[in-house]
Design an enzyme around this catalytic site. Structure first.
Site, short mmCIF file in Angstrom:
data_model
loop_
_atom_site.label_atom_id
_atom_site.label_comp_id
_atom_site.label_asym_id
_atom_site.label_seq_id
_atom_site.Cartn_x
_atom_site.Cartn_y
_atom_site.Cartn_z
N ARG A 1 0.87 6.36 24.60
CA ARG A 1 0.76 6.22 22.91
C ARG A 1 1.66 6.60 21.87
O ARG A 1 2.82 7.48 23.10
CB ARG A 1 -0.42 6.71 22.00
CG ARG A 1 -0.76 8.00 22.47
CD ARG A 1 -1.50 9.14 21.54
NE ARG A 1 -0.61 8.91 20.94
CZ ARG A 1 0.04 10.17 19.91
NH1 ARG A 1 0.69 11.07 21.73
NH2 ARG A 1 0.92 10.20 18.95
N GLY A 2 2.02 6.83 20.55
CA GLY A 2 2.67 6.98 20.13
C GLY A 2 4.07 6.53 19.73
O GLY A 2 4.80 5.71 20.85
N ALA A 3 4.81 5.93 18.89
CA ALA A 3 6.44 5.21 18.63
C ALA A 3 7.05 5.07 19.48
O ALA A 3 6.92 4.11 19.93
CB ALA A 3 5.93 5.15 17.16
N ARG B 1 -0.80 -3.19 21.01
CA ARG B 1 -0.86 -2.72 19.18
C ARG B 1 0.44 -3.03 18.47
O ARG B 1 1.05 -2.71 18.24
CB ARG B 1 -0.83 -1.04 19.49
CG ARG B 1 -1.52 -0.61 20.36
CD ARG B 1 -1.84 0.71 20.51
NE ARG B 1 -2.17 1.44 19.65
CZ ARG B 1 -2.37 2.88 18.75
NH1 ARG B 1 -1.66 3.77 19.77
NH2 ARG B 1 -2.53 3.14 17.85
N GLN C 1 -5.79 13.50 17.97
CA GLN C 1 -4.41 13.72 18.28
C GLN C 1 -3.52 15.01 17.79
O GLN C 1 -2.81 15.52 19.00
CB GLN C 1 -3.06 12.62 18.36
CG GLN C 1 -4.06 10.44 18.41
CD GLN C 1 -4.17 10.19 17.77
OE1 GLN C 1 -5.23 10.95 16.56
NE2 GLN C 1 -3.92 8.58 17.74
N ASP D 1 4.92 5.18 12.30
CA ASP D 1 5.16 4.05 13.66
C ASP D 1 5.77 2.76 12.54
O ASP D 1 6.62 1.88 13.45
CB ASP D 1 3.80 4.06 13.35
CG ASP D 1 2.78 4.61 13.90
OD1 ASP D 1 2.62 5.67 13.98
OD2 ASP D 1 2.82 4.58 15.76
N ASN E 1 2.16 5.33 9.09
CA ASN E 1 2.10 6.69 9.88
C ASN E 1 0.48 6.69 10.22
O ASN E 1 -0.54 5.90 9.43
CB ASN E 1 2.78 7.99 9.83
CG ASN E 1 2.95 8.51 10.85
OD1 ASN E 1 3.06 8.05 11.80
ND2 ASN E 1 2.22 9.51 10.53
N LYS E 2 -0.19 7.45 11.17
CA LYS E 2 -1.39 7.61 11.47
C LYS E 2 -2.46 7.98 10.00
O LYS E 2 -1.78 8.68 8.95
CB LYS E 2 -1.10 8.89 12.43
CG LYS E 2 -3.07 9.13 12.79
CD LYS E 2 -3.45 8.23 13.55
CE LYS E 2 -3.24 7.57 14.48
NZ LYS E 2 -2.97 6.66 15.53
O1 MRU Z 1 -1.99 5.82 17.56
P1 MRU Z 1 -0.96 7.09 17.74
O2 MRU Z 1 -1.61 7.98 18.16
O3 MRU Z 1 0.18 6.23 19.28
O4 MRU Z 1 -0.26 6.93 16.37
C1 MRU Z 1 0.92 7.56 16.59
C2 MRU Z 1 0.95 8.50 15.72
O5 MRU Z 1 0.91 8.27 14.36
C3 MRU Z 1 2.27 9.53 15.55
O6 MRU Z 1 2.59 9.93 14.77
C4 MRU Z 1 4.12 8.53 15.10
O7 MRU Z 1 4.15 7.42 16.56
C5 MRU Z 1 5.09 8.77 15.21
S1 MRU Z 1 5.75 9.40 17.47
C6 MRU Z 1 6.86 10.31 17.20
#
Ligand code: MRU
Length: 360
Positions: free
Chosen positions: A54-56, A97, A203, A244, A254-255
């Protein structure tokens, strides 16, 4: 454990002896350091959907490796058939996703090679694999650059609220917002981090806290709801998070929870910074409201237990948007690998992309 990520272990990497991708299984942390292995694009799509990875930025590289795996698996097909199959694979991976644009970005970069090159099938597969390796390496270099820019905004003695996980686990290695905080910490700045737990998948409490332990960054976990209290009582100097997808006007998707955090920070005069690579910028969307917001299953909200029992009545329903939109007016600056971008974001983002293309 301290030098864990300084070694050769990465969130995602290619294991050449087995022709497979190895990824840290983020569903198991902080209690177990386990791995998931993918040999097919279908396995990669499942790892993305279930958030093993996970994470962009990490998703961008995962998508690229997914395409390479698909090409390596196809035997006995001619180039035209392979192209068709890879276009279908791209759809499968992208739909795993929908919000983080990096996933689509990584896959489209592979598709350009698929569409443009007139080479034998076997050569195309190894060309795609090489491209995925390049993207993984670029990710690390990009993170180091943006971390340095981000760290320049941090002062000795700052207390910072951080949302979600934006460290090594969200990228190939190093990180975006947490990468900047780590950079400042490792260059001698005294920092205290308030880690938003980041409901519902935690997270922050699970992953960011675990990373802070590795790097020796002083931190405390707070509930997402407590951020307003800390901001209003003057205990916080800065808010840092990743992104994201960033729209052309600078709105940051973002999250979920980022919007409320930014509102509270803005209302209390605390600077808000979003740190991300240019690959997270989507100039095709004019503003954040045009970005598809992933809605995940109710189980993520209702599955939490309190004193060994589910938190909610057994027939409770829930809504679970995984992201939200922070309007650009709430942001102090955007931090990228080409520098710190200040308002007016629309104009400055466009010229920074233009200049980065000229440079590279
Ligand atoms: O749902 P996730 O855990 O993939 O979401 C991730 C986030 O929102 C992070 O903050 C985002 O990807 C920034 S990553 C460096």
């Amino acid at each position: 454990m301290r030098a864990f990520f300084g070694g050769d272990l990465r969130t995602i990497e290619w294991i050449p002896e087995q022709n497979q991708v190895r990824m840290i299984d983020q569903r198991m942390l902080p209690h177990r350091l386990d791995y998931v292995y993918c040999q097919t694009a279908e396995e990669m799509a499942e790892a993305v959907r279930t958030m093993a990875i996970r994470g962009a930025p990490a998703l961008g590289v995962a998508g690229a490796y997914g395409m390479a795996l698909a090409a390596l698996q196809r035997k006995g097909v001619v180039l035209l058939e392979l192209r068709d199959q890879l276009r279908q694979t791209a759809q499968l991976l992208i739909s795993a996703r929908p919000t983080a644009v990096n996933l689509e970005w990584g896959i489209k970069r592979m598709l350009r090679i698929v569409n443009d090159l007139q080479i034998p099938v076997a050569s195309l597969a190894s060309r795609l694999l090489n491209e995925a390796h390049c993207m993984a390496e670029e990710d690390v270099q990009t993170n180091l650059k943006l971390a340095e820019f981000g760290a320049s905004l941090i002062e000795n003695g700052d207390t910072i609220i951080h949302h979600c996980n934006t460290g090594s686990l969200a990228v190939v290695e190093w990180g975006t917002a947490l990468g900047a905080i780590r950079y400042a910490h490792e260059h001698g700045k005294r920092i205290h981090l308030l880690v938003d737990e980041t409901r519902p998948r935690l997270q922050g409490a699970r992953l960011t806290a675990w990373e802070c332990e590795q790097y020796g960054i002083p931190y405390e976990i707070i509930t997402d709801n407590a951020a307003g209290y800390f901001l209003r009582s003057g205990q916080v100097q800065k808010v840092f998070f990743g992104a994201d997808r960033v729209a052309a006007n600078g709105d940051v998707v973002n999250k979920v929870g980022t919007y409320m955090l930014s509102l509270a920070a803005h209302a209390n005069g605390v600077p808000v910074y979003s740190v991300f690579p240019i690959s997270t910028l989507d100039l095709n969307v004019a503003n954040g409201d045009m970005v598809p917001i992933e809605e995940r299953c109710a189980e993520e909200v209702l599955g939490l237990e309190f004193k060994g029992e589910p938190v909610a009545p057994s027939n409770a329903k829930a809504r679970n948007p995984a992201f939200d939109v922070t309007p650009h007016e709430l942001l102090t600056a955007l931090v990228t690998e080409v520098g710190v971008i200040r308002p007016p974001f629309e104009r400055n983002l466009a010229s920074c992309v233009y200049n980065s293309k000229l440079d590279g």
